[in-house]
Scaffold this motif. Structure first.
Motif, PDB file in Angstrom:
ATOM      1  N   PHE A 286     104.664  49.246  44.296  1.00 52.84           N
ATOM      2  CA  PHE A 286     104.824  47.900  44.835  1.00 52.84           C
ATOM      3  C   PHE A 286     104.228  47.827  46.236  1.00 52.84           C
ATOM      4  N   LYS A 287     103.765  46.636  46.583  1.00 51.97           N
ATOM      5  CA  LYS A 287     103.263  46.380  47.928  1.00 51.97           C
ATOM      6  C   LYS A 287     104.400  45.771  48.739  1.00 51.97           C
ATOM      7  N   LYS A 288     104.657  46.352  49.899  1.00 49.24           N
ATOM      8  CA  LYS A 288     105.772  45.911  50.722  1.00 49.24           C
ATOM      9  C   LYS A 288     105.494  44.551  51.364  1.00 49.24           C
ATOM     10  N   ASN A 289     106.577  43.872  51.686  1.00 49.27           N
ATOM     11  CA  ASN A 289     106.484  42.590  52.365  1.00 49.27           C
ATOM     12  C   ASN A 289     106.162  42.782  53.842  1.00 49.27           C
ATOM     13  N   TYR A 290     105.511  41.789  54.402  1.00 44.22           N
ATOM     14  CA  TYR A 290     105.198  41.798  55.833  1.00 44.22           C
ATOM     15  C   TYR A 290     106.443  42.031  56.675  1.00 44.22           C
ATOM     16  N   ASP A 291     107.569  41.462  56.261  1.00 38.95           N
ATOM     17  CA  ASP A 291     108.811  41.587  57.028  1.00 38.95           C
ATOM     18  C   ASP A 291     109.338  43.013  57.076  1.00 38.95           C
ATOM     19  N   HIS A 292     108.896  43.866  56.190  1.00 31.59           N
ATOM     20  CA  HIS A 292     109.356  45.253  56.154  1.00 31.59           C
ATOM     21  C   HIS A 292     108.304  46.233  56.661  1.00 31.59           C
ATOM     22  N   LEU A 293     107.309  45.720  57.359  1.00 37.05           N
ATOM     23  CA  LEU A 293     106.231  46.570  57.881  1.00 37.05           C
ATOM     24  C   LEU A 293     106.053  46.334  59.380  1.00 37.05           C
ATOM     25  N   PRO A 294     105.646  47.384  60.104  1.00 39.96           N
ATOM     26  CA  PRO A 294     105.255  47.159  61.505  1.00 39.96           C
ATOM     27  C   PRO A 294     104.036  46.229  61.557  1.00 39.96           C
ATOM     28  N   LYS A 295     104.000  45.385  62.549  1.00 39.46           N
ATOM     29  CA  LYS A 295     102.918  44.406  62.668  1.00 39.46           C
ATOM     30  C   LYS A 295     101.551  45.083  62.719  1.00 39.46           C
ATOM     31  N   ASP A 296     101.448  46.179  63.465  1.00 35.26           N
ATOM     32  CA  ASP A 296     100.165  46.878  63.585  1.00 35.26           C
ATOM     33  C   ASP A 296      99.728  47.463  62.246  1.00 35.26           C
ATOM     34  N   THR A 297     100.677  47.979  61.473  1.00 35.82           N
ATOM     35  CA  THR A 297     100.348  48.547  60.167  1.00 35.82           C
ATOM     36  C   THR A 297      99.847  47.465  59.216  1.00 35.82           C
ATOM     37  N   TYR A 298     100.535  46.330  59.217  1.00 32.59           N
ATOM     38  CA  TYR A 298     100.170  45.236  58.322  1.00 32.59           C
ATOM     39  C   TYR A 298      98.762  44.721  58.621  1.00 32.59           C
ATOM     40  N   PHE A 299      98.504  44.331  59.849  1.00 32.69           N
ATOM     41  CA  PHE A 299      97.201  43.762  60.185  1.00 32.69           C
ATOM     42  C   PHE A 299      96.112  44.828  60.280  1.00 32.69           C
ATOM     43  N   GLY A 300      96.482  46.061  60.637  1.00 28.74           N
ATOM     44  CA  GLY A 300      95.489  47.128  60.740  1.00 28.74           C
ATOM     45  C   GLY A 300      94.917  47.550  59.406  1.00 28.74           C
ATOM     46  N   ASN A 301      95.654  47.290  58.319  1.00 30.11           N
ATOM     47  CA  ASN A 301      95.186  47.657  56.976  1.00 30.11           C
ATOM     48  C   ASN A 301      95.047  46.432  56.070  1.00 30.11           C
ATOM     49  N   TYR A 302      94.925  45.265  56.684  1.00 28.03           N
ATOM     50  CA  TYR A 302      94.930  44.020  55.925  1.00 28.03           C
ATOM     51  C   TYR A 302      93.750  43.937  54.950  1.00 28.03           C
ATOM     52  N   LYS A 303      92.575  44.283  55.404  1.00 27.00           N
ATOM     53  CA  LYS A 303      91.384  44.145  54.567  1.00 27.00           C
ATOM     54  C   LYS A 303      91.457  45.045  53.350  1.00 27.00           C
ATOM     55  N   ARG A 307      91.859  43.728  49.183  1.00 24.93           N
ATOM     56  CA  ARG A 307      90.794  44.097  48.226  1.00 24.93           C
ATOM     57  C   ARG A 307      89.981  42.877  47.782  1.00 24.93           C
ATOM     58  N   GLY A 308      89.672  42.013  48.735  1.00 25.05           N
ATOM     59  CA  GLY A 308      88.816  40.865  48.429  1.00 25.05           C
ATOM     60  C   GLY A 308      89.548  39.660  47.891  1.00 25.05           C
ATOM     61  N   ASN A 309      90.860  39.734  47.737  1.00 26.87           N
ATOM     62  CA  ASN A 309      91.635  38.590  47.254  1.00 26.87           C
ATOM     63  C   ASN A 309      91.919  37.618  48.399  1.00 26.87           C
ATOM     64  N   PRO A 310      92.342  36.392  48.078  1.00 28.78           N
ATOM     65  CA  PRO A 310      92.554  35.387  49.134  1.00 28.78           C
ATOM     66  C   PRO A 310      93.629  35.758  50.139  1.00 28.78           C
ATOM     67  N   ASN A 311      94.603  36.604  49.732  1.00 28.34           N
ATOM     68  CA  ASN A 311      95.711  36.897  50.628  1.00 28.34           C
ATOM     69  C   ASN A 311      96.235  38.302  50.376  1.00 28.34           C
ATOM     70  N   TYR A 312      97.109  38.746  51.266  1.00 30.21           N
ATOM     71  CA  TYR A 312      97.736  40.062  51.166  1.00 30.21           C
ATOM     72  C   TYR A 312      98.470  40.221  49.841  1.00 30.21           C
ATOM     73  N   PHE A 313      99.241  39.192  49.439  1.00 32.67           N
ATOM     74  CA  PHE A 313      99.865  39.147  48.122  1.00 32.67           C
ATOM     75  C   PHE A 313      99.040  38.261  47.200  1.00 32.67           C
ATOM     76  N   LEU A 314      99.128  38.525  45.902  1.00 34.29           N
ATOM     77  CA  LEU A 314      98.464  37.658  44.941  1.00 34.29           C
ATOM     78  C   LEU A 314      99.139  36.293  44.924  1.00 34.29           C
ATOM     79  N   THR A 315     100.463  36.295  44.960  1.00 36.87           N
ATOM     80  CA  THR A 315     101.187  35.022  44.897  1.00 36.87           C
ATOM     81  C   THR A 315     102.054  34.855  46.143  1.00 36.87           C
TER      82      THR A 315
END
Length: 520
Positions: A286-303, A307-315
């Motif tokens: 599973f992919k963790k929610n933004y609320d359960h991740l450090p901000k730097d980790t989330y945005f530092g690995n966002y791309k 994987r080319g999708n419109p957003n971090y989550f599919l839905t």
């Protein structure tokens, strides 16, 4: 005299040196004995325990009617609980030899639980037994007592509804003309918080329908003396992480009394194959929610995470919530609850989550396409879908060949790059969660589903069952009876409350997680 002195001198010197030497030897032997004795006893105890010669004192004094770990053989004696299967489940769930699911014994669910708090889940579904049954019993295992299912389509068919009605504390509400007429009188239509979703197709229509169903479920929950209510889809499982017993009941019992609502951030399934048949039993990443991740980790690995999708989550990425059942409670869309008379106190959990199994099967592409009648154009799909990935998936499913759809599905949904997967797991963005798989396996091995279906076949069916469900389970009459005399007052009260507030609150729609361009 001199000779006598010289002859005795060496003897005297020898005795002086021998005394400390003998003392050192004695001390060394004592130290060696003190060292070897406890080591020998520890090794002896280890060997005896390894061979099974020593009973666990906790099992020796445990009552015979104690609650065993789910999935254990019912024939297992109460004195010997360290079976291979039980210990294996315990390791996966992060527990030792303690009872991990203390609410049900030997996977038996044919009785009403009197434990507190009493939790109910409501859903609107058209799924089949292969999805609904595991969903219900998983949540029974973690402490949910009652289910209000608003069914239509396959879920409302005689064969499926017959089985569902045979489950204790499962109430079916059919989408009949009577139900629609009753919901047409709802105060929701006279208020503004949901009005932006009215009279639109597909996902917008479902969103309104879910809100109307949630409104009825609140009344039914109060009648059933429930303490908490949740709204979940049948492709979502509550993951009560952070509790010793993997228990939703334990988690909610620890919530302070002043808290009205609890938000569960959602984790999104990350499938590793394109041939998944049973998501609850086959998906563990599973992919963790933004609320359960450090901000730097989330945005530092966002791309890499998108994987080319419109957003971090599919839905969606804004989770689901549980609400205390209390006066003036109302839905606030499918993801949140609110109160007509006050601003609720809401907290967000740091560990527990909703596991969202979205697009886990390749057939999910076509099933979404078949439910909506929009044109497969970028402009028209905006009328049907709130989230960008749903729009893209609908267009692909409506315009591409089977081979092209499969290629698109593998590229955008399936996580086939093991190197990337391992990297994101190490970063904490992806995580492995095995508890649902273990619970589902235990339920199947115990024959919970097959025995339920077999027993349901011997009960009355057809018109009698459907009539009974409408009259007894839907609570439509009781809902109407309790609210007919309050309809005018409810409409006026709703208007008054909105007029008293300086801020008109809109229903919370399914929202995507923050993007890399958002100002957080």
């Amino acid at each position: 005299m001199a000779g006598s002195y010289s002859s005795t001198r060496p003897a005297s010197s020898s005795s002086l040196h021998s005394s400390p030497q003998s003392s050192q030897v004695f001390n060394s032997k004592i130290l060696l004995l003190l060292t070897l004795l406890p080591l020998s006893l520890a090794a002896f105890a280890f060997v005896l325990q390894w061979r099974g010669e020593i009973d666990d004192p906790t099992t020796r004094w445990t009552p015979k009617d104690r609650l065993e770990f789910p999935g254990m053989d019912a024939s297992t004696s109460s004195e010997h609980v360290t079976t291979k299967s039980a210990s294996g489940c315990a390791e996966i769930l992060g527990q030792s030899r303690s009872v991990s699911f203390p609410y049900y014994r030997d996977w038996k669910f044919n009785y009403t639980s009197d434990l507190k708090p009493k939790i109910c889940i409501t859903t609107s579904t058209s799924a089949g037994l292969e999805q609904i049954l595991p969903w219900i019993f998983y949540h029974k295992v973690i402490g949910v007592s009652t289910f209000f299912l608003f069914v239509e389509g396959k879920a409302a068919s005689p064969g499926v509804s017959k089985v569902l009605e045979s489950i204790p504390e499962v109430k079916l509400i059919y989408r009949t003309r009577e139900l629609e007429e009753l919901q047409a009188k709802s105060r929701i239509w006279n208020e503004t918080w949901l009005s932006s979703f009215f009279y639109k197709p597909c996902n917008y229509e479902l969103f309104v329908k879910q809100s109307l169903n949630m409104e009825m479920a609140i009344v039914m929950a109060r009648e059933a003396d429930m303490d908490w209510i949740l709204h979940l889809d049948t492709d979502e499982l509550i993951h009560p992480a952070g509790t010793r017993e993997y228990s939703l009941r334990k988690l909610l019992s620890d919530i302070p009394k002043y808290v009205d609502m609890v938000v569960f951030p959602n984790y999104e399934s990350s499938v590793e194959r394109d041939d998944i048949k049973d998501p609850f039993s086959e998906v563990s990443m599973f992919k963790k929610n933004y609320d359960h991740l450090p901000k730097d980790t989330y945005f530092g690995n966002y791309k890499e995470s998108t994987r080319g999708n419109p957003n971090y989550f599919l839905t969606y990425g804004n989770g689901k919530s549980a609400a205390r059942v209390q006066h003036h409670l109302r839905p606030n869309g499918a993801h949140r609850w609110h109160n007509y008379m006050k601003t609720p106190n809401e907290i967000k959990l740091d560990e527990a989550a909703v596991l969202h199994y979205t697009y886990t099967k390749f057939s999910d592409l076509t099933s979404r396409r078949d439910r909506c009648g929009c044109k497969p154009t970028k402009d028209d799909v905006k009328r049907c879908f709130m989230l960008e990935f749903d729009r893209s998936a609908f267009i692909i499913a409506s315009t591409a060949t089977e081979e092209e759809m499969l290629s698109w599905y593998r590229e955008h949904v399936v996580w086939t790059d093991k190197t990337l997967n391992m990297k994101l797991i190490r970063k904490g963005i992806l995580t492995r969660i095995h508890a649902p798989m273990v619970i589902m396996q235990g339920l199947r091995e115990a024959g919970t589903f097959t025995s339920l279906i077999a027993s349901a076949q011997s009960t009355p069916s057809g018109v009698e069952l459907l009539s009974r469900a409408i009259n007894n389970n839907t609570s439509s009459k009781s809902f109407e009876g309790k609210n007919n005399d309050k309809t005018k007052e409810a409409k006026l009260t709703g208007r008054k409350v909105l007029e008293m507030s300086d801020l008109v609150l809109s229903a919370v729609p399914p929202l995507p997680p923050p993007t890399i361009n958002d100002d957080i």
